[in-house]
Design a protein around this motif. Sequence first.
Motif, PDB file in Angstrom:
ATOM      1  N   ILE A 149       0.865  -1.178   0.000  1.00 18.62           N
ATOM      2  CA  ILE A 149       0.000   0.000   0.000  1.00 18.62           C
ATOM      3  C   ILE A 149       0.900   1.226   0.000  1.00 18.62           C
ATOM      4  N   HIS A 150       0.755   2.045  -1.017  1.00 20.13           N
ATOM      5  CA  HIS A 150       1.538   3.276  -1.141  1.00 20.13           C
ATOM      6  C   HIS A 150       0.604   4.472  -0.989  1.00 20.13           C
ATOM      7  N   GLU A 151       1.199   5.634  -0.871  1.00 18.39           N
ATOM      8  CA  GLU A 151       0.431   6.878  -0.860  1.00 18.39           C
ATOM      9  C   GLU A 151       0.995   7.822  -1.903  1.00 18.39           C
ATOM     10  N   ALA A 152       0.119   8.643  -2.463  1.00 15.40           N
ATOM     11  CA  ALA A 152       0.523   9.596  -3.501  1.00 15.40           C
ATOM     12  C   ALA A 152      -0.368  10.817  -3.409  1.00 15.40           C
ATOM     13  N   PHE A 153       0.091  11.906  -4.008  1.00 16.61           N
ATOM     14  CA  PHE A 153      -0.690  13.139  -4.039  1.00 16.61           C
ATOM     15  C   PHE A 153      -1.551  13.161  -5.296  1.00 16.61           C
ATOM     16  N   GLN A 154      -2.826  13.457  -5.101  1.00 12.65           N
ATOM     17  CA  GLN A 154      -3.751  13.680  -6.204  1.00 12.65           C
ATOM     18  C   GLN A 154      -4.306  15.084  -6.028  1.00 12.65           C
ATOM     19  N   GLY A 155      -3.721  16.018  -6.763  1.00 10.04           N
ATOM     20  CA  GLY A 155      -4.028  17.420  -6.506  1.00 10.04           C
ATOM     21  C   GLY A 155      -3.440  17.827  -5.167  1.00 10.04           C
ATOM     22  N   PHE A 156      -4.282  18.304  -4.255  1.00  5.72           N
ATOM     23  CA  PHE A 156      -3.842  18.651  -2.907  1.00  5.72           C
ATOM     24  C   PHE A 156      -4.250  17.587  -1.891  1.00  5.72           C
ATOM     25  N   GLU A 157      -4.652  16.432  -2.381  1.00  6.92           N
ATOM     26  CA  GLU A 157      -5.155  15.365  -1.516  1.00  6.92           C
ATOM     27  C   GLU A 157      -4.200  14.178  -1.535  1.00  6.92           C
ATOM     28  N   VAL A 158      -3.991  13.581  -0.375  1.00  8.92           N
ATOM     29  CA  VAL A 158      -3.187  12.375  -0.270  1.00  8.92           C
ATOM     30  C   VAL A 158      -4.098  11.167  -0.451  1.00  8.92           C
ATOM     31  N   ARG A 159      -3.775  10.326  -1.439  1.00  5.51           N
ATOM     32  CA  ARG A 159      -4.572   9.137  -1.711  1.00  5.51           C
ATOM     33  C   ARG A 159      -3.712   7.890  -1.538  1.00  5.51           C
ATOM     34  N   PHE A 160      -4.313   6.858  -0.980  1.00  6.50           N
ATOM     35  CA  PHE A 160      -3.643   5.575  -0.839  1.00  6.50           C
ATOM     36  C   PHE A 160      -4.060   4.669  -1.985  1.00  6.50           C
ATOM     37  N   TYR A 161      -3.148   3.788  -2.386  1.00  3.76           N
ATOM     38  CA  TYR A 161      -3.469   2.843  -3.452  1.00  3.76           C
ATOM     39  C   TYR A 161      -2.732   1.533  -3.215  1.00  3.76           C
ATOM     40  N   LEU A 162      -3.367   0.463  -3.660  1.00  4.03           N
ATOM     41  CA  LEU A 162      -2.796  -0.875  -3.552  1.00  4.03           C
ATOM     42  C   LEU A 162      -2.049  -1.182  -4.845  1.00  4.03           C
ATOM     43  N   ALA A 163      -0.819  -1.681  -4.711  1.00  2.56           N
ATOM     44  CA  ALA A 163       0.009  -1.917  -5.890  1.00  2.56           C
ATOM     45  C   ALA A 163       0.688  -3.276  -5.803  1.00  2.56           C
ATOM     46  N   VAL A 164       0.881  -3.867  -6.970  1.00  2.73           N
ATOM     47  CA  VAL A 164       1.588  -5.146  -7.088  1.00  2.73           C
ATOM     48  C   VAL A 164       2.910  -4.876  -7.791  1.00  2.73           C
ATOM     49  N   ILE A 165       3.999  -5.239  -7.140  1.00  4.66           N
ATOM     50  CA  ILE A 165       5.324  -5.089  -7.745  1.00  4.66           C
ATOM     51  C   ILE A 165       5.624  -6.352  -8.530  1.00  4.66           C
ATOM     52  N   VAL A 166       5.743  -6.191  -9.845  1.00  2.29           N
ATOM     53  CA  VAL A 166       5.912  -7.323 -10.749  1.00  2.29           C
ATOM     54  C   VAL A 166       7.368  -7.388 -11.200  1.00  2.29           C
ATOM     55  N   GLU A 167       7.909  -8.571 -11.165  1.00  6.80           N
ATOM     56  CA  GLU A 167       9.302  -8.785 -11.563  1.00  6.80           C
ATOM     57  C   GLU A 167       9.513  -8.405 -13.028  1.00  6.80           C
ATOM     58  N   GLY A 168      10.534  -7.595 -13.264  1.00  7.41           N
ATOM     59  CA  GLY A 168      10.893  -7.207 -14.620  1.00  7.41           C
ATOM     60  C   GLY A 168      10.142  -6.018 -15.168  1.00  7.41           C
ATOM     61  N   GLU A 169       9.233  -5.432 -14.382  1.00  8.90           N
ATOM     62  CA  GLU A 169       8.477  -4.265 -14.844  1.00  8.90           C
ATOM     63  C   GLU A 169       8.889  -3.029 -14.057  1.00  8.90           C
ATOM     64  N   PRO A 170       9.118  -1.914 -14.736  1.00 12.41           N
ATOM     65  CA  PRO A 170       9.583  -0.704 -14.029  1.00 12.41           C
ATOM     66  C   PRO A 170       8.521  -0.066 -13.151  1.00 12.41           C
ATOM     67  N   ASN A 171       7.255  -0.232 -13.510  1.00 10.14           N
ATOM     68  CA  ASN A 171       6.160   0.388 -12.762  1.00 10.14           C
ATOM     69  C   ASN A 171       5.302  -0.672 -12.090  1.00 10.14           C
ATOM     70  N   ALA A 172       4.837  -0.341 -10.898  1.00 12.40           N
ATOM     71  CA  ALA A 172       3.952  -1.253 -10.176  1.00 12.40           C
ATOM     72  C   ALA A 172       2.563  -1.259 -10.822  1.00 12.40           C
ATOM     73  N   VAL A 173       1.873  -2.362 -10.681  1.00 10.55           N
ATOM     74  CA  VAL A 173       0.514  -2.486 -11.202  1.00 10.55           C
ATOM     75  C   VAL A 173      -0.456  -2.029 -10.119  1.00 10.55           C
ATOM     76  N   VAL A 174      -1.197  -0.976 -10.381  1.00 11.65           N
ATOM     77  CA  VAL A 174      -2.140  -0.425  -9.408  1.00 11.65           C
ATOM     78  C   VAL A 174      -3.441  -1.220  -9.458  1.00 11.65           C
ATOM     79  N   VAL A 175      -3.892  -1.664  -8.290  1.00 12.48           N
ATOM     80  CA  VAL A 175      -5.151  -2.370  -8.182  1.00 12.48           C
ATOM     81  C   VAL A 175      -6.260  -1.352  -7.876  1.00 12.48           C
ATOM     82  N   PHE A 176      -7.406  -1.514  -8.494  1.00 11.59           N
ATOM     83  CA  PHE A 176      -8.524  -0.563  -8.387  1.00 11.59           C
ATOM     84  C   PHE A 176      -8.086   0.850  -8.799  1.00 11.59           C
ATOM     85  N   PRO A 177      -7.486   1.014  -9.993  1.00 14.68           N
ATOM     86  CA  PRO A 177      -6.936   2.323 -10.374  1.00 14.68           C
ATOM     87  C   PRO A 177      -7.970   3.416 -10.596  1.00 14.68           C
TER      88      PRO A 177
END
Length: 207
Positions: A149-177
Amino acid sequence: MPAHLTVRRPSPSTVSFSVSNAPTCLTLAAKLAFGIKLATRILLFLFVLFINAAKLCRMSSFAQSKSDALWQDLWSTTIGTLAGRIADTYSWPVVAGLVTVLVFRRGYTEESLLVIRGLGIQTSTSWAMYWSTAATRFIPTTQIQDIVIHEAFQGFEVRFYLAVIVEGEPNAVVVFPSLLPNRRILEEVWRGTRQCLYESKSSPLHN
């Protein structure tokens, strides 16, 4: 409408998490509102069909049907006159757009995460239209490095998101994007996913 979570466990090794912002019909008022909305969609669909009939009757190949007394009476009504005006004013793409937007649009989003122990996880996001198929992706267990579970800024709001770190991929896969449900829902999904995949109940929470 806030997103709500539905959990299904068809077997000890399988769990499904569905997040949706569809209205819940638990109260009498909610059921009444749902019924009114459904009836409105049906009436709109029938009216658009009526507009299509009006456009057909204005084509040369259907000219004879306009002389029929029944059709004359039908088009002389208030609804018939309105349908005729719309048919004369707008083209076929506009009428088709009315069907798409007013009738066949869901009005809500649904996203899911299916976890199967020993196989992997599958993410799914439904599209806006009823006839469209959901966009899915399957990630084998052997390629899953971590679920966090990571957190990120969306505008001026802090949002949490669930992510899957996949081997060999530079970006995590966001669940419920699309819905990005609140942290309470994410924590429940995170714990249930790890328990199902790794049979662990004491894994530390990642932020």
